[in-house]
Design an enzyme around this catalytic site. Sequence first.
Site, PDB file in Angstrom:
ATOM      1  N   LEU A  37       2.476 -26.477 -24.392  1.00 33.06           N
ATOM      2  CA  LEU A  37       3.051 -26.895 -25.580  1.00 33.06           C
ATOM      3  C   LEU A  37       3.272 -25.557 -26.440  1.00 33.06           C
ATOM      4  O   LEU A  37       2.386 -24.772 -26.307  1.00 33.06           O
ATOM      5  CB  LEU A  37       2.268 -27.921 -26.286  1.00 33.06           C
ATOM      6  CG  LEU A  37       2.156 -29.474 -25.976  1.00 33.06           C
ATOM      7  CD1 LEU A  37       1.328 -30.200 -26.749  1.00 33.06           C
ATOM      8  CD2 LEU A  37       3.673 -29.968 -26.006  1.00 33.06           C
ATOM      9  N   ASP A  38       4.130 -25.283 -27.110  1.00 35.85           N
ATOM     10  CA  ASP A  38       4.209 -24.524 -28.149  1.00 35.85           C
ATOM     11  C   ASP A  38       2.915 -24.189 -29.038  1.00 35.85           C
ATOM     12  O   ASP A  38       2.359 -25.525 -29.353  1.00 35.85           O
ATOM     13  CB  ASP A  38       5.449 -24.395 -29.230  1.00 35.85           C
ATOM     14  CG  ASP A  38       6.576 -24.179 -28.422  1.00 35.85           C
ATOM     15  OD1 ASP A  38       6.539 -23.759 -27.118  1.00 35.85           O
ATOM     16  OD2 ASP A  38       7.714 -24.537 -28.982  1.00 35.85           O
ATOM     17  N   ARG A  39       2.480 -23.293 -29.446  1.00 37.47           N
ATOM     18  CA  ARG A  39       1.200 -23.039 -30.332  1.00 37.47           C
ATOM     19  C   ARG A  39       1.074 -23.970 -31.458  1.00 37.47           C
ATOM     20  O   ARG A  39       0.274 -24.469 -31.988  1.00 37.47           O
ATOM     21  CB  ARG A  39       1.100 -21.667 -30.799  1.00 37.47           C
ATOM     22  CG  ARG A  39      -0.206 -21.444 -31.516  1.00 37.47           C
ATOM     23  CD  ARG A  39      -0.447 -19.979 -31.659  1.00 37.47           C
ATOM     24  NE  ARG A  39      -1.706 -19.802 -32.531  1.00 37.47           N
ATOM     25  CZ  ARG A  39      -2.158 -18.658 -32.867  1.00 37.47           C
ATOM     26  NH1 ARG A  39      -1.539 -17.377 -32.418  1.00 37.47           N
ATOM     27  NH2 ARG A  39      -3.442 -18.449 -33.470  1.00 37.47           N
TER      28      ARG A  39
END
Length: 329
Positions: free
Chosen positions: A156-158
């Site tokens: 998942l993106d940050r």
Amino acid sequence: MTDLFSPDKGDKPESTQPSNGVSFVEVTDAYAGQRIDNFLLRHLKGVPKSKIYRIIRKGEVRVNKGRVKAEYKLSEDDVIRVPPVRVAEEKATLGVSKSLHQLLTSSILFEDDRLMVVNKPSGLAVHGGSGINQGLIEALRVMRPELRFLELVHRLDRDTSGCIMIAKKRSMLRFLHQQLRTGTIDKRYLALVAGRWPNRRKIVTAPLLKNTLRSGERMVNVSPEGKKSTTGFAIVQRYPQATLVEARPVTGRTHQIRVHALHVGHPLLGDDKYGDQAACQVFKHKGLKRLFLHAASLRVPMPEDEEELNIRAALSPELQSVLDNLPVE
């Protein structure tokens, strides 16, 4: 959840060390299917990646007495010859703050002896690197030192929050990777996009190309040279100047939902990379301080015809508060 699970004894490869410094490692089922280069990067912690590839290329690493390439995939009972290499002194292991420990413990949505699903907080990277000392997976390894195997199943993106799977056994990691490849895992996201999403726009199919700028920042754009990418969208709720949509990525490309939404003229709100900055500023005054993208649910088939796993992660209070304060159309 505070239950602790003991790892299988077979999860750690057996190693013998002759007097000349060469060691021989026997591969267990837990490591079958892993590439030899990735195995060595974990086995020889502190050794630079360039050194790992050099000793493979020179034939100093052997499997079953034969030379192999870096992409060779290990099989159970393979015997790996590991040459003596100088291991750099490991940096002191970073601890996990009390607040992060409590947050992650309370964020575990599901756990058994093979799999953990966590509601990842926004702002926490999934792994360290590029100036980030500690991500989710490193923190979990510190919190659960008794677990010999703990690996991210996906990313998942940050700035994205929500459901993320962490495998506790390599056999489960292999199984879930196969399900991801065949598209049998159903992942749904909630996103708040700028403007009025059209009723007719239910599928976005646009090839995505990944680029890295001179600054090192990773950007993705729609390009004929990119990889085929498809996202399904459904309207959940309309608001003045915004629409809450459910996004279902059919493919799993980097930044896919964000770029596909931008491509059709409705970028995600709170997105400082691909968003409409004027719209983001308007909603910042409405309380939106982060990217509004949340991995809301997972539907996962389980091995051996076990009951399907269905997991939901509630929106964080900060995102829910934004919606609660918007008038509904």
